[in-house]
Design a protein around this motif. Structure first.
Motif, PDB file in Angstrom:
ATOM      1  N   GLN A 180      57.629 -20.195 -20.793  1.00 52.06           N
ATOM      2  CA  GLN A 180      57.001 -19.692 -19.581  1.00 52.06           C
ATOM      3  C   GLN A 180      55.481 -19.736 -19.685  1.00 52.06           C
ATOM      4  N   ASN A 181      54.945 -19.554 -20.886  1.00 56.31           N
ATOM      5  CA  ASN A 181      53.492 -19.484 -21.074  1.00 56.31           C
ATOM      6  C   ASN A 181      52.860 -20.836 -21.361  1.00 56.31           C
ATOM      7  N   GLU A 182      53.657 -21.882 -21.343  1.00 54.09           N
ATOM      8  CA  GLU A 182      53.141 -23.210 -21.640  1.00 54.09           C
ATOM      9  C   GLU A 182      52.316 -23.724 -20.468  1.00 54.09           C
ATOM     10  N   LEU A 183      51.072 -24.095 -20.718  1.00 54.16           N
ATOM     11  CA  LEU A 183      50.231 -24.672 -19.682  1.00 54.16           C
ATOM     12  C   LEU A 183      50.200 -26.184 -19.815  1.00 54.16           C
ATOM     13  N   PRO A 184      50.013 -26.905 -18.714  1.00 56.82           N
ATOM     14  CA  PRO A 184      49.910 -28.364 -18.801  1.00 56.82           C
ATOM     15  C   PRO A 184      48.735 -28.774 -19.679  1.00 56.82           C
ATOM     16  N   LYS A 185      48.883 -29.899 -20.354  1.00 54.74           N
ATOM     17  CA  LYS A 185      47.769 -30.408 -21.150  1.00 54.74           C
ATOM     18  C   LYS A 185      46.649 -30.870 -20.227  1.00 54.74           C
ATOM     19  N   ASN A 220      42.561 -17.614 -15.570  1.00 60.22           N
ATOM     20  CA  ASN A 220      43.144 -17.509 -14.238  1.00 60.22           C
ATOM     21  C   ASN A 220      44.657 -17.666 -14.231  1.00 60.22           C
ATOM     22  N   SER A 221      45.188 -18.410 -15.197  1.00 65.05           N
ATOM     23  CA  SER A 221      46.643 -18.584 -15.258  1.00 65.05           C
ATOM     24  C   SER A 221      47.344 -17.310 -15.679  1.00 65.05           C
ATOM     25  N   TYR A 222      46.707 -16.545 -16.561  1.00 67.07           N
ATOM     26  CA  TYR A 222      47.352 -15.333 -17.057  1.00 67.07           C
ATOM     27  C   TYR A 222      46.849 -14.061 -16.381  1.00 67.07           C
ATOM     28  N   PHE A 223      45.954 -14.232 -15.424  1.00 69.68           N
ATOM     29  CA  PHE A 223      45.555 -13.104 -14.583  1.00 69.68           C
ATOM     30  C   PHE A 223      46.436 -13.177 -13.342  1.00 69.68           C
ATOM     31  N   HIS A 224      47.741 -12.922 -13.543  1.00 68.96           N
ATOM     32  CA  HIS A 224      48.732 -13.240 -12.530  1.00 68.96           C
ATOM     33  C   HIS A 224      48.544 -12.485 -11.220  1.00 68.96           C
ATOM     34  N   SER A 225      48.198 -11.215 -11.285  1.00 63.38           N
ATOM     35  CA  SER A 225      48.080 -10.446 -10.044  1.00 63.38           C
ATOM     36  C   SER A 225      47.016 -11.046  -9.130  1.00 63.38           C
ATOM     37  N   ILE A 230      35.514 -23.342 -10.554  1.00 63.88           N
ATOM     38  CA  ILE A 230      35.942 -24.125  -9.387  1.00 63.88           C
ATOM     39  C   ILE A 230      36.972 -25.162  -9.812  1.00 63.88           C
ATOM     40  N   MET A 231      36.693 -25.858 -10.909  1.00 64.10           N
ATOM     41  CA  MET A 231      37.621 -26.885 -11.409  1.00 64.10           C
ATOM     42  C   MET A 231      38.980 -26.280 -11.745  1.00 64.10           C
ATOM     43  N   ALA A 232      38.955 -25.124 -12.407  1.00 66.75           N
ATOM     44  CA  ALA A 232      40.209 -24.477 -12.807  1.00 66.75           C
ATOM     45  C   ALA A 232      41.024 -24.059 -11.588  1.00 66.75           C
ATOM     46  N   GLU A 236      46.283 -26.632  -6.638  1.00 63.20           N
ATOM     47  CA  GLU A 236      46.920 -27.891  -6.255  1.00 63.20           C
ATOM     48  C   GLU A 236      48.313 -28.026  -6.851  1.00 63.20           C
ATOM     49  N   ASN A 237      48.573 -27.325  -7.941  1.00 65.80           N
ATOM     50  CA  ASN A 237      49.880 -27.415  -8.589  1.00 65.80           C
ATOM     51  C   ASN A 237      50.240 -26.073  -9.224  1.00 65.80           C
ATOM     52  N   PRO A 238      50.446 -25.034  -8.412  1.00 68.20           N
ATOM     53  CA  PRO A 238      50.660 -23.687  -8.958  1.00 68.20           C
ATOM     54  C   PRO A 238      51.872 -23.561  -9.875  1.00 68.20           C
ATOM     55  N   LYS A 239      52.943 -24.271  -9.578  1.00 67.31           N
ATOM     56  CA  LYS A 239      54.152 -24.153 -10.406  1.00 67.31           C
ATOM     57  C   LYS A 239      53.899 -24.600 -11.837  1.00 67.31           C
ATOM     58  N   ALA A 240      53.045 -25.597 -12.014  1.00 62.71           N
ATOM     59  CA  ALA A 240      52.738 -26.083 -13.362  1.00 62.71           C
ATOM     60  C   ALA A 240      52.065 -25.011 -14.195  1.00 62.71           C
ATOM     61  N   TYR A 241      51.421 -24.055 -13.532  1.00 65.30           N
ATOM     62  CA  TYR A 241      50.705 -23.000 -14.241  1.00 65.30           C
ATOM     63  C   TYR A 241      51.443 -21.660 -14.184  1.00 65.30           C
ATOM     64  N   GLY A 242      52.736 -21.737 -13.838  1.00 64.63           N
ATOM     65  CA  GLY A 242      53.574 -20.546 -13.917  1.00 64.63           C
ATOM     66  C   GLY A 242      53.652 -19.700 -12.666  1.00 64.63           C
ATOM     67  N   PHE A 243      53.198 -20.222 -11.520  1.00 64.59           N
ATOM     68  CA  PHE A 243      53.229 -19.454 -10.277  1.00 64.59           C
ATOM     69  C   PHE A 243      54.318 -20.020  -9.361  1.00 64.59           C
ATOM     70  N   ASN A 244      55.487 -19.455  -9.454  1.00 67.56           N
ATOM     71  CA  ASN A 244      56.634 -19.921  -8.665  1.00 67.56           C
ATOM     72  C   ASN A 244      56.773 -19.041  -7.420  1.00 67.56           C
ATOM     73  N   ILE A 245      56.002 -19.365  -6.415  1.00 65.30           N
ATOM     74  CA  ILE A 245      55.968 -18.571  -5.189  1.00 65.30           C
ATOM     75  C   ILE A 245      56.613 -19.380  -4.065  1.00 65.30           C
ATOM     76  N   ASN A 246      57.650 -18.820  -3.468  1.00 64.17           N
ATOM     77  CA  ASN A 246      58.313 -19.492  -2.354  1.00 64.17           C
ATOM     78  C   ASN A 246      57.385 -19.559  -1.152  1.00 64.17           C
ATOM     79  N   SER A 247      57.529 -20.610  -0.359  1.00 62.60           N
ATOM     80  CA  SER A 247      56.676 -20.771   0.819  1.00 62.60           C
ATOM     81  C   SER A 247      56.818 -19.591   1.785  1.00 62.60           C
TER      82      SER A 247
END
Length: 303
Positions: free
Chosen positions: A32-37, A67-72, A211-213, A219-230
C-alpha cells in the motif's frame, strides 16, 4: 469435556495464526505504501524537466512523499479539484496561460479560501497591495481576492508579466513566491539563469517541486494510494448568476427573498465579506443555487 475444549482452542489458535501473521501485515502495508518510481523526466508548463540530477530527484521525491502520506490534506485536494478545476482550466486557456498553473493554486491554498499569517488571502494568496495592483477590489464590504474567477484572472496577469521578464514559465512560477525583485536579485547574485541552479530560501526552493509533485499525484492519484471513487468527488456547483448594480442594504434579507440564506450566499460568493453591498460603483455578479441543487435551506428538504 476439558480435553475437547483444549482441542478446540488449539485448532482455533493455529487456524487463525496465518490471518494475524505479522509478516503478512507488513507485506500488505508495504504494498500500500509503495510509490511509483520517479521518471527520468516530466513536463511542466510545457517544458521538459530533466530529473536525472541527484539534487532535483531528491527534492521532488521529498515533496511526493510529504503529499502522498499526508492523506487527509491530499484527499481533500483531490475532491475539491473536481469542483474548482474546470473553471480555473477554462480561464487559464482563455488567458493563454499553461494549464499546469492550476497546480500553483493548489500549493498556495489547497483550493480553499486560505488566509496566511502575513495576510495573503484566497486561492491565489494575494496580499492587499498586490490585489489592488491587479484590479481586485478590497473594502469593508467585498474582498475580490476571495472571488475565484477574478483572482484567477489576476494571477494570470501576474504570470504574464513575470514571463515577459524572465522568458521562462518555471521562473515565472518561482517568482509568484519569491517576487520579481527577489528572484531577479537571486539570479544576478549567483550568475544563474535556471531555477534548478539557484540557491534560494527554503520556501521558494521547495515551491516548484511542490507544484511538480501535486501534478504527478493529481494526474494519477491511484498510483499514489488515493483510491477515491468519482461519486465521492465534490461536484461542480449548479448556480445561476444575477447582476447587482443597485445597493443591497441587508444581504441576509436579500438572500432570503431569493429563496436562500446568508450562509449559502457566502458559500457561493465568499468575496461578500460584509452584511451589505452599497459601496459605489456597483457592478457585481452574484451566484445563487438553482432549485434542483442540494444547497438550500434545511427545511426545504422536508417539503
Amino acid at each position: 469435556m476439558k480435553i475437547y475444549i483444549i482441542l478446540l482452542l488449539t485448532i482455533f489458535m493455529f487456524g487463525c495464526k496465518d490471518e494475524i501473521s505479522p509478516k503478512k501485515i507488513v507485506s500488505q502495508t508495504s504494498k500500500q505504501n509503495e510509490l511509483p518510481k520517479l521518471p527520468l523526466e516530466m513536463t511542466l508548463f510545457g517544458e521538459t524537466i530533466d530529473l536525472q540530477d541527484e539534487d532535483i530527484r531528491e527534492r521532488l521525491e521529498n515533496e511526493l512523499i510529504v503529499n502522498s502520506y499526508f492523506h487527509s490534506s491530499t484527499t481533500l485536494i483531490i475532491k475539491r479539484a473536481n469542483r474548482f478545476f474546470p473553471n480555473i482550466e477554462k480561464l487559464l486557456k482563455e488567458e493563454k496561460i499553461h494549464d499546469d498553473f492550476k497546480y500553483l493554486s493548489v500549493i498556495e491554498s489547497n483550493l480553499t479560501q486560505a488566509r496566511s499569517p502575513a495576510g495573503a488571502l484566497g486561492f491565489w494568496q494575494f496580499m492587499p497591495q498586490t490585489a489592488s495592483e491587479y484590479n481586485l477590489v478590497v473594502n469593508d464590504e467585498i474582498d475580490e481576492r476571495l472571488n475565484v474567477h477574478k483572482s484567477t484572472l489576476a494571477a494570470c496577469a501576474y504570470l504574464r508579466k513575470s514571463h515577459a521578464e524572465f522568458k521562462n514559465w518555471v521562473l515565472a512560477a518561482a517568482s509568484y513566491n519569491r517576487g520579481l525583485n527577489g528572484l531577479r536579485s537571486d539570479m544576478e547574485n549567483q550568475y544563474a539563469t535556471n531555477y534548478f541552479d539557484i540557491e534560494m530560501n527554503n520556501e521558494t526552493a521547495r515551491y516548484v517541486f511542490r507544484i511538480m509533485a501535486m501534478k504527478l499525484i493529481l494526474e494519477n492519484p491511484k498510483a499514489y494510494g488515493f483510491n477515491i471513487n468519482s461519486s465521492e468527488l465534490y461536484p461542480e456547483r449548479k448556480t445561476y448568476s444575477t447582476v447587482i448594480n443597485s445597493p443591497i442594504e441587508d444581504l441576509a434579507l436579500w438572500a432570503k427573498n431569493k429563496g436562500a440564506n446568508l450562509k449559502i450566499l457566502r458559500k457561493l460568493n465568499p468575496w461578500l465579506i460584509g452584511n451589505s453591498l452599497t459601496i459605489q460603483p456597483l457592478n457585481y455578479t452574484i451566484d445563487l443555487p438553482i432549485a434542483s441543487y442540494n444547497l438550500k435551506n434545511y427545511l426545504d428538504y422536508k417539503k
